[in-house]
Write an enzyme that holds these catalytic residues in place. Sequence first.
Site, PDB file in Angstrom:
ATOM      1  N   GLY A 242       0.825  -1.196   0.000  1.00 12.14           N
ATOM      2  CA  GLY A 242       0.000   0.000   0.000  1.00 12.14           C
ATOM      3  C   GLY A 242       0.859   1.245   0.000  1.00 12.14           C
ATOM      4  O   GLY A 242       2.088   1.173   0.160  1.00 12.14           O
ATOM      5  N   PRO A 243       0.242   2.406  -0.140  1.00 11.58           N
ATOM      6  CA  PRO A 243       0.991   3.664  -0.152  1.00 11.58           C
ATOM      7  C   PRO A 243       1.705   3.908   1.170  1.00 11.58           C
ATOM      8  O   PRO A 243       1.355   3.335   2.204  1.00 11.58           O
ATOM      9  CB  PRO A 243      -0.089   4.729  -0.408  1.00 11.58           C
ATOM     10  CG  PRO A 243      -1.296   3.984  -0.851  1.00 11.58           C
ATOM     11  CD  PRO A 243      -1.213   2.616  -0.276  1.00 11.58           C
ATOM     12  N   SER A 244       2.700   4.793   1.143  1.00 13.19           N
ATOM     13  CA  SER A 244       3.383   5.187   2.378  1.00 13.19           C
ATOM     14  C   SER A 244       2.389   5.820   3.336  1.00 13.19           C
ATOM     15  O   SER A 244       1.491   6.562   2.930  1.00 13.19           O
ATOM     16  CB  SER A 244       4.507   6.178   2.066  1.00 13.19           C
ATOM     17  OG  SER A 244       5.492   5.580   1.258  1.00 13.19           O
ATOM     18  N   GLY A 245       2.567   5.524   4.639  1.00 11.09           N
ATOM     19  CA  GLY A 245       1.676   6.098   5.647  1.00 11.09           C
ATOM     20  C   GLY A 245       0.384   5.343   5.831  1.00 11.09           C
ATOM     21  O   GLY A 245      -0.537   5.839   6.493  1.00 11.09           O
TER      22      GLY A 245
ATOM     23  N   GLY B 237       0.108   2.471   7.459  1.00  2.39           N
ATOM     24  CA  GLY B 237       0.093   1.767   8.744  1.00  2.39           C
ATOM     25  C   GLY B 237       0.787   0.422   8.731  1.00  2.39           C
ATOM     26  O   GLY B 237       0.690  -0.340   9.695  1.00  2.39           O
ATOM     27  N   LYS B 238       1.532   0.121   7.666  1.00  2.42           N
ATOM     28  CA  LYS B 238       2.156  -1.204   7.538  1.00  2.42           C
ATOM     29  C   LYS B 238       3.209  -1.434   8.626  1.00  2.42           C
ATOM     30  O   LYS B 238       3.183  -2.447   9.329  1.00  2.42           O
ATOM     31  CB  LYS B 238       2.789  -1.338   6.150  1.00  2.42           C
ATOM     32  CG  LYS B 238       1.816  -1.101   4.994  1.00  2.42           C
ATOM     33  CD  LYS B 238       2.467  -1.346   3.652  1.00  2.42           C
ATOM     34  CE  LYS B 238       3.620  -0.398   3.348  1.00  2.42           C
ATOM     35  NZ  LYS B 238       3.167   1.011   3.199  1.00  2.42           N
ATOM     36  N   THR B 239       4.154  -0.497   8.748  1.00  5.27           N
ATOM     37  CA  THR B 239       5.226  -0.656   9.735  1.00  5.27           C
ATOM     38  C   THR B 239       4.673  -0.571  11.156  1.00  5.27           C
ATOM     39  O   THR B 239       5.170  -1.247  12.063  1.00  5.27           O
ATOM     40  CB  THR B 239       6.313   0.416   9.512  1.00  5.27           C
ATOM     41  OG1 THR B 239       6.830   0.288   8.180  1.00  5.27           O
ATOM     42  CG2 THR B 239       7.459   0.259  10.502  1.00  5.27           C
TER      43      THR B 239
ATOM     44  N   GLU C  82      10.336  -4.246   4.003  1.00  3.19           N
ATOM     45  CA  GLU C  82      10.962  -3.651   2.821  1.00  3.19           C
ATOM     46  C   GLU C  82      12.451  -3.969   2.773  1.00  3.19           C
ATOM     47  O   GLU C  82      13.298  -3.095   2.601  1.00  3.19           O
ATOM     48  CB  GLU C  82      10.726  -2.143   2.804  1.00  3.19           C
ATOM     49  CG  GLU C  82       9.254  -1.786   2.851  1.00  3.19           C
ATOM     50  CD  GLU C  82       9.015  -0.300   2.644  1.00  3.19           C
ATOM     51  OE1 GLU C  82       9.808   0.325   1.945  1.00  3.19           O
ATOM     52  OE2 GLU C  82       8.034   0.203   3.181  1.00  3.19           O
TER      53      GLU C  82
END
Length: 591
Positions: free
Chosen positions: A374-377, A379-381, A504
């Site tokens: 998904g896009p940066s920001g 909530g993945k990390t 990543e």
Amino acid sequence: MQKQSLEEKADWRSFIWMIQATKPPKMIMIIALFLSVASSIVSLTIPLFTKKMIDGFTVSSLNKTTIILLVGAFIAQTIASGFSIYLINYTGETVVSRLREQVWQKLLHLTIPYYDRHRTGETVSRITNDTAIVKGLITEHTANFFNGIISITGSVALLLYLDWKMTLIIFILLPLAVSIMIPLGRQMFKNSKRLQDETAQFTAFITQVLSEIRLVKSSNAEQLEYEKGKKGISHLFRYGLKEAKVQAMVMPLMGIVLMLLLVVILGFGGYRVSTGAMTAGGLVAYILYLFQMVMPLAAFSTFFTQLQKAMGATQRIMATLCEQEEDYLSGEEVARIDEPIHVNHLSFSYENGEPVLKNVNFTIEPGKVTAIVGPSGSGKTTFFSILERYYTPTSGSVFLGEKPIHALSLSSWRQQIGYVSQESPLIAGTIRDNICYGLDHQVSDEELKWAADMAYASPFIEELPKKYETEVGERGIKLSGGQRQRIAIARALLRNPRILLLDEATSNLDSQSEMAVQKALQNLMKGRTTIVIAHRLSTVINADQIIFMEKGEITGMGTHQELFATHALYREFAIQQLHLHEEMQKNTAKG
């Protein structure tokens, strides 16, 4: 005024509690106190010898016994005083050493949110600058303080014995000195606390700049950082001058009071000698006792100044020691790890921030690969941080099988997790140190070689002059990004985790390094529950499950083919990154 008094009492209680918590060596303290008393008592006998010698001085009075007793008194005082000072310093060093151990242990067990709120340099200041202030009080000033109390008590008693009328003059002038010291001491405390705050902030600033010195230089930001540092130094200079102003008032005022006292005593004493009310030897003894009383009083001003600094340091150390820490042992041991991980209605937001995760629900099957894209920001990390239990969810929970992960012991849970991040953090040390980092058992050369082989790290390690004993530099700066990643993978292989988090892990690598790291990751992922965060869809297209997140919410879930067919934004990502537009056009033509 009452509030300030209560705060001061609280500071005293905190300071005493903090020292008691270090379990100082009580027997050594008792011996030191006994020797201090003995030294002071011996020093109190010397002026009496002097009085006797002056009043009845003849050549015949200088007999061998008198000389031996006088020399013996000096030697006994020197030895007792020396041992006393050493033992008090030993006690102080022990207290501060144990205090630093407590603070260091606390810092290692504090939660990640604490480090989100506090800069690293400020935290470092707690264990260096603040404990050094406490150390200075105990080792440099406490011995003089206790000796001074005994010396003053004995001197006052003997002064009253020698001439109580002159001693009354001293008692009239002493309150004047005390009335000067109290308000100046309070001002010193305020200035000292501000100076410690500024010192901590300045330490944080220079730590941050020096740790990123390459960024500073590549950005031509030397002048910018110089100006910021100069501003911090100016603040330290300003508060240092305020402290100097207080000292500039304390020392001369105390000097005037002491000089006035000495002049009055000499004048009045000379009069009493001339009238026969006091002998010349008595006046000399009186002045010697006066010095034995006055010198500790002068030292007391320094002691109380240092004490005010220690109170400020104590407040900061206690604030750190009272912070919430992670509980590593409470909870159940992980019994079975080959169970699905269920994420149920998970929401999270940082302190005073917007929600980062919003009602997230999905299941991670054991032994399978789940990719989060998904896009940066999106909530993945942050999800990885919650899975590592760095943060507590705002609502909802994560389950391993039927057990919530927060019911499992933190130590047991983290043992199951291997984490390979984008930055691949390394410690300053050798390659061996970094691959074996965190393991509580000795790693054999065979195990080390196996992990390096599986991580495709052996080829470059064997080419280095010192091989596994090669120093990697601070944060692994002597190695390339691909080399650091492969060492991180070797580290994860040695831990043999059952759950693998890849954040990543290949995003910043060149194509050649990426190929080597991808092969190493394939070895690492075998038989493990793997969760992958990736911007490059080429690295996760074969995942068993892909979860697409936008602004903290799941907007798509399935295989690559399923999402490509049903999810517009995922399809856009895929077209941009995988260059599938030609294939789509061919499929459209066939249709």
